[in-house]
Enzyme design. Structure first.
Site, PDB file in Angstrom:
ATOM      1  N   ASP A   7      10.092  26.538 -17.660  1.00 59.31           N
ATOM      2  CA  ASP A   7       9.371  28.212 -18.148  1.00 59.31           C
ATOM      3  C   ASP A   7       9.361  27.418 -19.475  1.00 59.31           C
ATOM      4  OD1 ASP A   7       8.899  30.671 -18.008  1.00 59.31           O
ATOM      5  OD2 ASP A   7      11.283  31.273 -19.733  1.00 59.31           O
ATOM      6  N   GLU A   9       7.936  31.366 -21.896  1.00 59.93           N
ATOM      7  CA  GLU A   9       8.081  31.352 -22.761  1.00 59.93           C
ATOM      8  C   GLU A   9       9.289  31.480 -23.331  1.00 59.93           C
ATOM      9  OE1 GLU A   9       6.676  35.587 -22.976  1.00 59.93           O
ATOM     10  OE2 GLU A   9       5.809  35.044 -21.316  1.00 59.93           O
TER      11      GLU A   9
END
Length: 201
Positions: A7, A9
């Site tokens: 991922d 953020e």
């Protein structure tokens, strides 16, 4: 051969929408996929707020231009890319990601896109594909890669559970408690050491 799906953020850079919330003073924009599991519900809330406050894509891009990677993220990525391939798998948007990827030396990213009107207002979004994070992991496994998934939010869980090894990175307590089968790391040193352990097994 291992490949990492991470991922963006909350794992490598700060949350974009939290920074937009701070800049605009709109508290509800602080909500992220760490708080709300239904991504469509979350995005519809965000789009309604942007419309009500006449916030344009350029306003958000300005906030993004002020964001820098989390401390230690660049060094972690440098270490990782010396050992294996990295793909960023994110629910962010191509219209947001550019300045952040530049600071991370342009790793490959799979993400979504935005739809804007003639005045630059964000009116909708387009998923690359439904459950796209999990499907990236699944596709790489079909190519005989062993996938290490890294995430911190509800929208990462299906990818982490599809991966050969799923790792939660500094997750909220509720996500950690709901997924006791996933290994938890709290910082890049723990993350690096755990990946080393996996690869060297």
């Amino acid at each position: 051969m291992y490949i990492v799906c991470s991922d963006l953020e909350g794992v490598l850079v700060p949350e974009i929408w939290i920074n937009v919330s701070r800049k605009t003073g709109i508290e509800e924009l602080k909500l992220t996929t760490r708080d709300i599991s239904d991504y469509d519900e979350l995005m519809k809330r965000r789009l309604a707020i942007l419309k009500d406050h006449d916030i344009k894509l350029s306003d958000i891009q300005y906030v993004i231009s002020t964001i820098t990677p989390l401390p230690g993220a660049k060094e972690f990525i440098s270490w990782l890319r010396n050992s294996m391939q990295l793909i960023i798998v994110s629910d962010t948007f191509t219209e947001f990601a550019g300045p952040l990827l530049r600071q991370l030396d342009f790793p490959t990213i799979f993400c979504n896109s935005l739809i804007t009107d003639m005045e630059g207002r964000i009116i909708d979004y387009k998923l690359r594909q439904k459950d796209g994070k999990r499907k990236v992991a699944e596709a790489l496994q079909s190519l005989n890669y062993k996938v290490i998934g890294i995430g911190d939010s509800y929208n990462d869980i299906s990818m982490l559970k599809q991966s050969d090894t799923g790792i939660l990175f500094n997750p909220p307590d509720a996500i950690k408690a709901a997924n006791p089968d996933l290994h938890v790391t709290r910082n890049y040193i723990e993350l690096r050491d755990y990946i080393r352990t996996i690869v060297n097994q």
